[in-house]
Design a protein around this motif. Structure first.
Motif, PDB file in Angstrom:
ATOM      1  N   TYR A 521       0.830  -1.202   0.000  1.00  0.00           N
ATOM      2  CA  TYR A 521       0.000   0.000   0.000  1.00  0.00           C
ATOM      3  C   TYR A 521       0.871   1.262   0.000  1.00  0.00           C
ATOM      4  CZ  TYR A 521      -4.309  -2.520   1.248  1.00  0.00           C
ATOM      5  OH  TYR A 521      -5.413  -3.340   1.260  1.00  0.00           O
ATOM      6  N   ARG A 522       0.290   2.336  -0.489  1.00  0.00           N
ATOM      7  CA  ARG A 522       0.915   3.645  -0.347  1.00  0.00           C
ATOM      8  C   ARG A 522       0.854   4.058   1.124  1.00  0.00           C
ATOM      9  NH1 ARG A 522       3.984   6.334  -3.764  1.00  0.00           N
ATOM     10  NH2 ARG A 522       2.483   5.943  -5.434  1.00  0.00           N
ATOM     11  N   ASN A 523       1.993   4.353   1.694  1.00  0.00           N
ATOM     12  CA  ASN A 523       2.083   4.773   3.089  1.00  0.00           C
ATOM     13  C   ASN A 523       1.791   6.272   3.157  1.00  0.00           C
ATOM     14  OD1 ASN A 523       3.051   5.674   5.648  1.00  0.00           O
ATOM     15  ND2 ASN A 523       4.392   3.866   5.768  1.00  0.00           N
ATOM     16  N   GLN A 524       0.733   6.634   3.841  1.00  0.00           N
ATOM     17  CA  GLN A 524       0.328   8.036   3.890  1.00  0.00           C
ATOM     18  C   GLN A 524       1.297   8.912   4.668  1.00  0.00           C
ATOM     19  OE1 GLN A 524      -2.198   9.144   2.013  1.00  0.00           O
ATOM     20  NE2 GLN A 524      -2.269   6.996   1.315  1.00  0.00           N
ATOM     21  N   ILE A 525       2.125   8.288   5.499  1.00  0.00           N
ATOM     22  CA  ILE A 525       3.097   9.060   6.275  1.00  0.00           C
ATOM     23  C   ILE A 525       4.363   9.314   5.458  1.00  0.00           C
ATOM     24  CG2 ILE A 525       4.560   9.067   8.341  1.00  0.00           C
ATOM     25  CD1 ILE A 525       2.406   7.369   9.713  1.00  0.00           C
ATOM     26  N   THR A 526       4.902   8.243   4.853  1.00  0.00           N
ATOM     27  CA  THR A 526       6.154   8.395   4.088  1.00  0.00           C
ATOM     28  C   THR A 526       5.905   8.821   2.645  1.00  0.00           C
ATOM     29  OG1 THR A 526       6.187   6.087   3.333  1.00  0.00           O
ATOM     30  CG2 THR A 526       7.184   6.567   5.496  1.00  0.00           C
ATOM     31  N   GLY A 527       4.687   8.572   2.152  1.00  0.00           N
ATOM     32  CA  GLY A 527       4.385   8.860   0.756  1.00  0.00           C
ATOM     33  C   GLY A 527       4.913   7.805  -0.203  1.00  0.00           C
ATOM     34  N   GLN A 528       5.505   6.746   0.331  1.00  0.00           N
ATOM     35  CA  GLN A 528       6.101   5.702  -0.489  1.00  0.00           C
ATOM     36  C   GLN A 528       5.232   4.442  -0.474  1.00  0.00           C
ATOM     37  OE1 GLN A 528       8.808   6.350  -2.344  1.00  0.00           O
ATOM     38  NE2 GLN A 528       8.826   8.419  -1.461  1.00  0.00           N
ATOM     39  N   LEU A 529       5.586   3.489  -1.354  1.00  0.00           N
ATOM     40  CA  LEU A 529       4.876   2.210  -1.397  1.00  0.00           C
ATOM     41  C   LEU A 529       5.517   1.239  -0.410  1.00  0.00           C
ATOM     42  CD1 LEU A 529       4.470   1.854  -5.269  1.00  0.00           C
ATOM     43  CD2 LEU A 529       2.718   2.542  -3.613  1.00  0.00           C
ATOM     44  N   ASP A 530       5.457   1.608   0.882  1.00  0.00           N
ATOM     45  CA  ASP A 530       6.066   0.784   1.916  1.00  0.00           C
ATOM     46  C   ASP A 530       5.096   0.492   3.058  1.00  0.00           C
ATOM     47  OD1 ASP A 530       5.955   3.264   3.113  1.00  0.00           O
ATOM     48  OD2 ASP A 530       8.111   3.500   3.347  1.00  0.00           O
ATOM     49  N   GLY A 531       3.796   0.522   2.738  1.00  0.00           N
ATOM     50  CA  GLY A 531       2.792   0.142   3.718  1.00  0.00           C
ATOM     51  C   GLY A 531       2.637  -1.365   3.792  1.00  0.00           C
ATOM     52  N   GLY A 532       1.509  -1.849   4.289  1.00  0.00           N
ATOM     53  CA  GLY A 532       1.268  -3.286   4.376  1.00  0.00           C
ATOM     54  C   GLY A 532       1.127  -3.917   3.002  1.00  0.00           C
ATOM     55  N   PHE A 533       1.300  -5.243   2.952  1.00  0.00           N
ATOM     56  CA  PHE A 533       1.169  -5.947   1.679  1.00  0.00           C
ATOM     57  C   PHE A 533      -0.284  -5.959   1.215  1.00  0.00           C
ATOM     58  CE2 PHE A 533       5.196  -7.905   3.142  1.00  0.00           C
ATOM     59  CZ  PHE A 533       5.969  -7.602   2.027  1.00  0.00           C
TER      60      PHE A 533
END
Length: 623
Positions: A521-533
């Motif tokens: 997922y798109r991580n709303q904090i970092t802005g990167q695609l490093d959220g959960g699978f």
């Protein structure tokens, strides 16, 4: 009257139905049928002709790129002695086939494409899906096929068809020039009638020769072999297409010259032949890479010397190394400044074997090769071994081992992209010349399931084990439907990597931390695609396409799933997960060049650049 009135499309199908090839006094019908998806650009032309001539079997595909992959896999299994036709409508249907066209040409495999095209009369301009140009009227999206086709033509008038069909067959049946042939068919011309000569539709047999190099070149080659201390054969796909495995085994046993195998050439000798060092190059075994580095004579048979085979030009480090190439293609035979034997692999090996007589390599050299073969097989066995642990997911190598141990001697493993090809190249114990089917000339994600279908169509008596990661599966899984429709069973091993595992590993090795390679997922904090699978249910997806799905949560489940799938008559998907970051190491000093950023603030990138510079110093150009 020696003429018959037919539409252009009817004439094409009638002509193709009567084309045969002959090699070694055995005839083969060259075209086994036509894959197609119909649209306004071909339904009234080629579609009508296929409907009129049902004896020329039509196969309904789900994706235009996939149907070309199926055709390519079919002809690869048939050693280029039979192939398929693929037809599409104008526009996106046509351009969807371009990837498949490139794949076929790069791999030196024949396939005939019949894309629809714009109106030749230009009475209606522009037509639906027409690419307009401000500089010319004589262009369409089908011009994109030109650089990826070995022969390309547009049939603007029925009179042009006869000469074009003959030229197409010349290229398709040529061992040295084969690849994609594209005949673009304007939709109005497809339906146009013409009085064709009946002679065009007579049975025609195209003879496939086995050319032998000149005697003087054979004598020079034999002299080079006798002078060498550590010769090494690199067996490529040409060995298999020539059906030269038995002769190669006799040659190796007589001379004591060891071999290593490219992706396309794996299976040239059984894995347990004592002089078989296994996989060559960047994904090679330790023995193959050690002997490649030391060898003073490289004998390339039917190989095009890709960067994986040459470890990006670092594999051959002996200062005195020379090359001797046996290849039916002049283009490939002259690579690396080689002494070039332009000829068929089987016939050339027979001729060389006779000239060499009682020549053999040093017994100590042969003993060393046998030791390297045996030590590698112990490493394979260790990689296959799974220590029972209910809480531990199996490694990818253990999954490969389970499939290899379960499969029969003539069964086929098929793959194309990701981290699996490298592991399979090193680990798969090939027992039959056609038992290892890797598309690695183009390494095309999405080839696997479509290719599995084509391989099964070519060899219905063999079990086809398609090994695929989730990245490739999500790109192209639709031919599961075609396999079920036609009754061609595949066993698909679907490994969930949660993204592009191979490129993720490569990214980390270059210092870029796997950026953009995981399905997250798109991580709303970092802005990167490093959220959960992402919660993609691949098993349910495969089930929705009509496959039987077995979920294997560990090695016991996986082994039982293999047994269950063997008994099931239709396409089965075995869904499993493996341990992340457990891929095999590279052996010897093998390397594959991928550019690293010359400047970066990240220390990992800086370190990767230094490693690249060190390896680049070993690169050699052979003139």
């Amino acid at each position: 009257m020696n003429r018959v009135k037919l539409s252009v499309s009817q004439a094409i199908i009638k002509f193709l139905s009567n084309q045969y090839v002959e090699r070694d006094k055995i005839e083969h019908q060259f075209f086994a049928g036509c894959f197609g998806i119909f649209g306004h650009g071909n339904v009234g032309g080629i579609g009508q002709a296929l409907h009129q001539y049902p004896e020329f079997r039509f196969f309904q595909a789900r994706n235009e790129q996939a149907m070309v992959h199926s055709a390519v896999a079919y002809t690869k299994m048939k050693n280029r002695l039979s192939t398929m036709v693929c037809t599409s409508s104008i526009g996106p249907g046509a351009t969807n086939m371009i990837t498949g066209a490139a794949l076929a040409t790069i791999n030196r495999l024949p396939v005939l494409l019949l894309p629809g095209d714009i109106f030749a009369t230009r009475k209606v301009d522009p037509v639906l899906q027409q690419l307009e140009s401000t500089s010319t009227q004589d262009i369409s999206v089908n011009d994109c096929f030109k650089p990826v086709s070995k022969y390309w033509d547009r049939i603007n008038r029925p009179e042009q068809l006869t000469s074009s069909l003959m030229a197409a067959m010349r290229v398709l049946t040529s061992p040295s020039e084969t690849g994609t042939v594209t005949l673009c068919l304007p939709q109005d011309v497809q339906a146009e009638a013409f009085d064709f000569s009946k002679d065009l539709f007579e049975k025609r047999i195209w003879y496939i020769p086995r050319p032998v190099p000149e005697q003087e070149l054979l004598l020079r080659a034999a002299s080079s072999i006798r002078k060498s201390k550590k010769p090494l054969i690199i067996a490529g796909g040409g060995v298999l297409y020539s059906e030269a495995s038995k002769v190669l085994e006799e040659f190796v046993s007589q001379t004591g010259i060891p071999i290593c195998e490219t992706f396309a050439g794996k299976g040239s000798l059984p894995y347990d032949h004592p002089l078989n060092l296994g996989a060559a190059g960047a994904t090679g075994t330790d023995g193959a890479n050690i002997i490649s580095s030391e060898s003073d004579l490289i004998i390339g048979i039917g190989t095009r010397y890709s960067d994986f085979t040459t470890a990006s030009k670092t594999a051959f480090q002996n200062e005195q190394v020379r090359f001797l190439n046996i290849n039916v293609s002049e283009f490939d035979a002259f690579k690396n400044g080689a002494l070039s034997l332009i000829g068929d692999a089987k016939s050339t090996l027979l001729a060389l074997k006779a000239i060499l007589g009682d020549y053999t390599t040093d017994p100590e050299f042969q003993t060393r090769i046998k030791s390297l073969n045996e030590s590698w097989d112990k490493k394979v066995q260790a990689a296959y071994f799974y220590k029972e642990d209910e809480d531990k997911l199996p490694c990818q190598s253990e999954i490969i081992g389970a499939v290899n141990n379960f499969s029969g001697p003539k069964d086929v493993v098929l793959c194309a992209a990701g981290s699996l090809p490298g592991d399979l190249h090193k680990l798969w114990r090939t027992r039959d010349p056609k038992g290892f089917h890797l598309e690695y000339g183009y390494s095309c994600m999405g080839y696997e399931i479509a290719g599995g279908l084509g391989a099964k169509m070519a060899s219905p008596d063999r079990e086809i084990y398609v090994m695929i990661g989730d990245g490739s599966y999500l790109m192209m899984s639709t031919e599961i439907v075609t396999s079920i429709q036609e009754g061609y069973k595949l066993t698909i091993i679907l490994i969930n990597n949660n993204g592009f595992a191979s490129i993720g590993g490569l990214s980390k090795s270059l210092g870029t931390e796997g950026f953009g390679t995981s399905y997250q997922y798109r991580n709303q904090i970092t802005g990167q695609l490093d959220g959960g699978f992402l919660p993609v249910d691949l098993a349910e997806n495969a089930k929705s396409l009509g496959a039987k799905v077995i979920i294997a949560k560990g090695m016991n489940d996986f082994q039982n799933a293999l047994k269950e799938s063997k008994e099931y008559p239709m396409t089965t998907v075995i869904y499993t997960e493996t341990q992340p970051e457990t891929k095999l190491e590279r052996y010897g000093d093998s390397w594959w060049e991928v550019p690293v950023s010359e400047v970066s603030q990240k220390s990992a990138v800086q370190e990767a650049f230094k490693k690249m510079e060190k390896q680049q110093k070993k690169q050699r150009q052979f003139i």
